[in-house]
Write an enzyme that holds these catalytic residues in place. Structure first.
Site, PDB file in Angstrom:
ATOM      1  N   GLU A   1       0.830  -1.202   0.000  1.00 48.58           N
ATOM      2  CA  GLU A   1       0.000   0.000   0.000  1.00 48.58           C
ATOM      3  C   GLU A   1       0.865   1.253   0.000  1.00 48.58           C
ATOM      4  OE1 GLU A   1      -0.199   2.011   2.946  1.00 48.58           O
ATOM      5  OE2 GLU A   1      -0.137   0.664   4.672  1.00 48.58           O
TER       6      GLU A   1
ATOM      7  N   ARG B   1       1.505  -2.877  12.309  1.00 45.01           N
ATOM      8  CA  ARG B   1       0.745  -3.794  11.458  1.00 45.01           C
ATOM      9  C   ARG B   1       0.160  -3.103  10.227  1.00 45.01           C
ATOM     10  NH1 ARG B   1       0.349  -8.617  13.799  1.00 45.01           N
ATOM     11  NH2 ARG B   1      -1.252  -9.306  12.325  1.00 45.01           N
TER      12      ARG B   1
ATOM     13  N   CYS C   1       7.505  -1.202  -2.162  1.00 47.61           N
ATOM     14  CA  CYS C   1       8.662  -2.085  -2.323  1.00 47.61           C
ATOM     15  C   CYS C   1       9.847  -1.727  -1.432  1.00 47.61           C
ATOM     16  CB  CYS C   1       9.095  -2.136  -3.787  1.00 47.61           C
ATOM     17  SG  CYS C   1       9.733  -0.574  -4.438  1.00 47.61           S
TER      18      CYS C   1
ATOM     19  N   HIS D   1      12.107   0.411  -8.356  1.00 42.81           N
ATOM     20  CA  HIS D   1      11.733  -0.819  -7.650  1.00 42.81           C
ATOM     21  C   HIS D   1      12.985  -1.464  -7.078  1.00 42.81           C
ATOM     22  CE1 HIS D   1       9.428  -4.287  -6.504  1.00 42.81           C
ATOM     23  NE2 HIS D   1      10.207  -5.087  -7.201  1.00 42.81           N
TER      24      HIS D   1
ATOM     25  N   ASP E   1      11.461 -11.280  -4.009  1.00 38.08           N
ATOM     26  CA  ASP E   1      10.818  -9.968  -4.038  1.00 38.08           C
ATOM     27  C   ASP E   1       9.558 -10.017  -3.185  1.00 38.08           C
ATOM     28  OD1 ASP E   1       9.791  -7.497  -4.597  1.00 38.08           O
ATOM     29  OD2 ASP E   1       9.869  -7.707  -6.778  1.00 38.08           O
TER      30      ASP E   1
END
Length: 272
Positions: free
Chosen positions: A38, A63, A68, A105, A120
């Protein structure tokens, strides 16, 4: 010091994995099943910390999920604590672009008994299982998509995808093999990650500043929110819906992704 027990509890693993390819694959899968992808803090105008302590506090203690640079920082710290030899790589994401994309990324290069593997824990759509760094290596993901790793003349390595899996991040998919991301084995330093994270979280051209994203891997599929569009794929069942009520959005975010937003936070996202 990295709190490995707290991390393992967060991803629902009762014991440590073995430091081999099978253990690496199991750790990645449980991570993907447990911690959502997210970018809510980007859309809410908050900074994205990618240092070990900051990432742990957000993704494990609070939590929450992340994107990435957060996921793979946490994942690499866990791998190191488990005795794996691991270092970061930077990649160019090719989905939905025409020109050469920037390095936005990150993924992990893991060396096991002298052989290199890529892992990943932080890609927002259909994700590749752990793969050996070998030209022509193919693997099937739990959602039915196939992934292939090939050497690329201009960009080092190219990871491509085909199959049943769709995208939940607004980039779409097509038929046949689709380039997903490319990378080289060049060393990546903290300053490189900081620069890439800054661009990804602040640049007007970045999709993370344009779209509000959340997704979670399911045992045989994926569920995601792209702005107000909800998409869930589980096996052969595919559900798409448009959310028009902010209360439903809050409920969906909590029940599906484990993220509890206040009414003010939902309003600040500007989706309704």
């Amino acid at each position: 010091m990295f709190d490995l027990d707290a991390y393992l509890a967060r991803i629902g693993l009762p014991a440590r994995v073995t430091p081999d390819a099978e253990g690496l694959g199991r750790l990645q899968r449980e991570h993907r099943l447990s911690i959502p992808f997210e970018n809510l803090d980007v859309r809410l105008g908050r900074g994205i910390a990618i240092d070990s302590a900051g990432v742990f506090a957000k993704l494990v203690t609070a939590r929450r999920g992340g994107y990435c640079f957060e996921h793979n920082r946490l994942f690499m710290d866990a791998l190191a604590a488990l005795g794996f030899q691991v270092r970061p790589l930077l990649a160019r994401v090719w989905l939905g672009v025409a020109d050469t994309p920037p390095l936005t990324h990150t993924l992990s290069l893991v060396t096991i008994d002298g052989r290199d593997w890529i892992a990943d824990a932080g890609f927002g759509g259909s994700y590749a299982p752990v793969m050996a760094l070998a030209d022509g290596w193919e693997a099937e993901a739990p959602d039915g998509a196939w992934f292939r790793l090939e050497r690329h003349a201009d960009h080092g390595w190219m990871l491509s995808r085909k199959g049943e899996a769709g995208s939940t991040d607004g980039r779409g998919t097509g038929e046949g093999w689709q380039p997903q991301y490319s990378f080289t084995e060049a060393p990546v330093f903290d300053a490189d990650l900081a620069l890439a994270n800054h661009w990804t979280s602040t640049a007007p051209q970045s999709r993370f500043t344009q779209l509000t994203l959340a997704s979670i891997v399911l045992p045989h599929g994926l569920a995601g929110l792209t702005d107000r569009r909800y998409h869930r794929r589980a096996g052969d069942n595919d559900t798409v819906a448009e959310i028009t009520d902010p209360r439903v959005y809050r409920m969906r975010m909590s029940l599906m992704f484990g993220i509890d937003l206040t009414t003010d936070e939902v309003a600040s996202l500007g989706l309704f």
